[in-house]
Scaffold this motif. Structure first.
Motif, PDB file in Angstrom:
ATOM      1  N   PHE A 142      48.861  11.669  13.797  1.00  0.00           N
ATOM      2  CA  PHE A 142      47.483  12.155  13.851  1.00  0.00           C
ATOM      3  C   PHE A 142      46.580  11.377  12.897  1.00  0.00           C
ATOM      4  CE2 PHE A 142      49.483  14.660  10.597  1.00  0.00           C
ATOM      5  CZ  PHE A 142      48.494  15.069   9.703  1.00  0.00           C
ATOM      6  N   THR A 143      46.925  10.119  12.675  1.00  0.00           N
ATOM      7  CA  THR A 143      46.146   9.258  11.788  1.00  0.00           C
ATOM      8  C   THR A 143      44.685   9.188  12.214  1.00  0.00           C
ATOM      9  OG1 THR A 143      48.153   7.927  11.484  1.00  0.00           O
ATOM     10  CG2 THR A 143      46.076   6.971  10.700  1.00  0.00           C
ATOM     11  N   SER A 144      44.436   9.058  13.505  1.00  0.00           N
ATOM     12  CA  SER A 144      43.047   8.918  13.972  1.00  0.00           C
ATOM     13  C   SER A 144      42.218  10.162  13.654  1.00  0.00           C
ATOM     14  CB  SER A 144      43.012   8.606  15.472  1.00  0.00           C
ATOM     15  OG  SER A 144      43.595   9.654  16.214  1.00  0.00           O
ATOM     16  N   ASP A 145      42.827  11.342  13.681  1.00  0.00           N
ATOM     17  CA  ASP A 145      42.115  12.572  13.317  1.00  0.00           C
ATOM     18  C   ASP A 145      41.733  12.553  11.839  1.00  0.00           C
ATOM     19  OD1 ASP A 145      42.366  14.050  15.869  1.00  0.00           O
ATOM     20  OD2 ASP A 145      44.499  14.018  15.395  1.00  0.00           O
ATOM     21  N   VAL A 146      42.638  12.045  11.013  1.00  0.00           N
ATOM     22  CA  VAL A 146      42.381  11.970   9.568  1.00  0.00           C
ATOM     23  C   VAL A 146      41.299  10.931   9.281  1.00  0.00           C
ATOM     24  CG1 VAL A 146      43.395  11.537   7.291  1.00  0.00           C
ATOM     25  CG2 VAL A 146      44.725  12.745   9.047  1.00  0.00           C
ATOM     26  N   VAL A 147      41.363   9.792   9.952  1.00  0.00           N
ATOM     27  CA  VAL A 147      40.336   8.754   9.788  1.00  0.00           C
ATOM     28  C   VAL A 147      38.964   9.325  10.132  1.00  0.00           C
ATOM     29  CG1 VAL A 147      39.472   6.568  10.755  1.00  0.00           C
ATOM     30  CG2 VAL A 147      41.888   6.787  10.101  1.00  0.00           C
ATOM     31  N   ARG A 148      38.886  10.073  11.225  1.00  0.00           N
ATOM     32  CA  ARG A 148      37.622  10.693  11.642  1.00  0.00           C
ATOM     33  C   ARG A 148      37.108  11.656  10.569  1.00  0.00           C
ATOM     34  NH1 ARG A 148      38.695  10.937  16.444  1.00  0.00           N
ATOM     35  NH2 ARG A 148      40.072  12.742  16.418  1.00  0.00           N
ATOM     36  N   PHE A 149      37.993  12.472   9.998  1.00  0.00           N
ATOM     37  CA  PHE A 149      37.604  13.410   8.943  1.00  0.00           C
ATOM     38  C   PHE A 149      37.028  12.654   7.741  1.00  0.00           C
ATOM     39  CE2 PHE A 149      38.641  15.662   5.008  1.00  0.00           C
ATOM     40  CZ  PHE A 149      37.954  16.851   5.201  1.00  0.00           C
ATOM     41  N   VAL A 150      37.696  11.581   7.336  1.00  0.00           N
ATOM     42  CA  VAL A 150      37.233  10.795   6.185  1.00  0.00           C
ATOM     43  C   VAL A 150      35.881  10.159   6.493  1.00  0.00           C
ATOM     44  CG1 VAL A 150      37.716   8.753   4.764  1.00  0.00           C
ATOM     45  CG2 VAL A 150      39.527  10.415   5.233  1.00  0.00           C
TER      46      VAL A 150
END
Length: 141
Positions: free
Chosen positions: A22-30
């Motif tokens: 779920f890296t892309s979800d975390v990138v979006r949050f950041v």
């Protein structure tokens, strides 16, 4: 320079035992936080799942990791006292204890400071799918 912070959650639906990137979800949050430099903390809010940072180039890594954890904490109602929630529940708690329920990741220049081949994964330790929630907190400037 004043500190800023943002909190939120990421919800994931699993399909059973496995590693879910779920890296892309975390990138979006950041990115949505607007914080350029700081520290991101992630916490899975469940006792039968965990978090890890692992290689994301070869899916065999995740398969082997899940297999190794299954060998360390095998399913068996004869090995454990806590069996009321099924044969996979106590092994899931053990796997969660052996891995991590939280991660801290540096943020620099608005980007996660992960290595080239690193991804962020939820490890689902139960056989059936579950709705999993990850609490996110970023602090920085």
């Amino acid at each position: 320079m004043a500190s800023e912070q943002l909190q939120g959650t990421i919800d994931l639906q699993t399909r059973g035992t496995g590693a879910y990137e779920f890296t892309s979800d975390v990138v979006r949050f950041v990115q949505e936080s607007g914080i350029g430099s700081g520290l991101l903390t992630l916490l899975v809010q469940h006792t039968s799942a965990s978090l890890t940072i692992q290689e994301n180039a070869d899916p065999d890594v995740q398969t082997d990791l899940v297999g190794a954890l299954s060998r360390l904490a095998p399913e068996s109602t004869s090995l454990y006292r806590h069996t009321a929630e099924g044969a996979d529940d106590m092994p899931a708690h053990i796997k969660s204890a052996l891995t991590a329920t939280s991660l801290s990741i540096p943020v620099m220049e608005g980007q996660l400071r992960l290595g080239t081949w690193q991804g962020i994964y939820l490890l689902e330790h139960r056989r059936r799918g579950h709705h999993r929630r990850i609490a996110c907190h970023i602090l920085g400037a």
